[in-house]
Design an enzyme around this catalytic site. Sequence first.
Site, PDB file in Angstrom:
ATOM      1  N   SER A  62      44.779  34.416  39.003  1.00  9.81           N
ATOM      2  CA  SER A  62      44.806  35.172  37.748  1.00  9.81           C
ATOM      3  C   SER A  62      46.208  35.421  37.217  1.00  9.81           C
ATOM      4  O   SER A  62      46.378  35.757  36.050  1.00  9.81           O
ATOM      5  CB  SER A  62      44.075  36.503  37.916  1.00  9.81           C
ATOM      6  OG  SER A  62      42.705  36.243  38.107  1.00  9.81           O
ATOM      7  N   LYS A  65      46.703  33.442  34.232  1.00 10.41           N
ATOM      8  CA  LYS A  65      46.144  33.996  33.006  1.00 10.41           C
ATOM      9  C   LYS A  65      47.050  35.097  32.433  1.00 10.41           C
ATOM     10  O   LYS A  65      47.184  35.236  31.225  1.00 10.41           O
ATOM     11  CB  LYS A  65      44.735  34.516  33.264  1.00 10.41           C
ATOM     12  CG  LYS A  65      43.821  33.396  33.801  1.00 10.41           C
ATOM     13  CD  LYS A  65      42.574  33.238  33.048  1.00 10.41           C
ATOM     14  CE  LYS A  65      41.755  32.046  33.450  1.00 10.41           C
ATOM     15  NZ  LYS A  65      41.336  31.928  34.807  1.00 10.41           N
ATOM     16  N   SER A 117      38.079  35.807  32.011  1.00  7.22           N
ATOM     17  CA  SER A 117      38.885  34.870  32.807  1.00  7.22           C
ATOM     18  C   SER A 117      38.559  33.436  32.410  1.00  7.22           C
ATOM     19  O   SER A 117      38.441  32.542  33.254  1.00  7.22           O
ATOM     20  CB  SER A 117      38.652  35.099  34.299  1.00  7.22           C
ATOM     21  OG  SER A 117      39.635  34.423  35.049  1.00  7.22           O
TER      22      SER A 117
END
Length: 155
Positions: A62, A65, A117
């Site tokens: 993540s 991201k 996500s």
Amino acid sequence: MKQRLALLITTFLLISSLIPPASAFAETASPEVTADAAILMDLATGEILYDKQMDKQKFPASTTKIMTALLVMENLDLTDTVAIDEEVSFTEGSRIYLLPGEELTVEQMLSALLIESANDAAVALAKKISGSVSDFAVLMNKRAQELGATNTHFN
């Protein structure tokens, strides 16, 4: 006089029953960190308060991201539109199933990126900023170095 004394004792007992014992304020054990690696840093001073294998190389998951979102905020306006192409619609992993020809705002894509996500949203935003995913990875690495993330590499 007895009534006043009884009232005073009752009041004392009532108040003392509401105050937690001194042991309630004692230092508790640190929480168990089950992650393979972790870091806790004081935002104001940059002091590292806790680390567990902070230099261990890990896949960024993540973090990718988060870096994408940072670059989106630095390079695009939330009202800009993002066109979806064939490559984006066939992105694997977590996604919101964007279709070729769709157009969404940067704000909508950012929401999909951070809330769902969505890998397809990440690819579309990367292409909007840099033209290709590989060129976007170069930009991500440059920005990571600027931020002091010297052990970070995106590809």
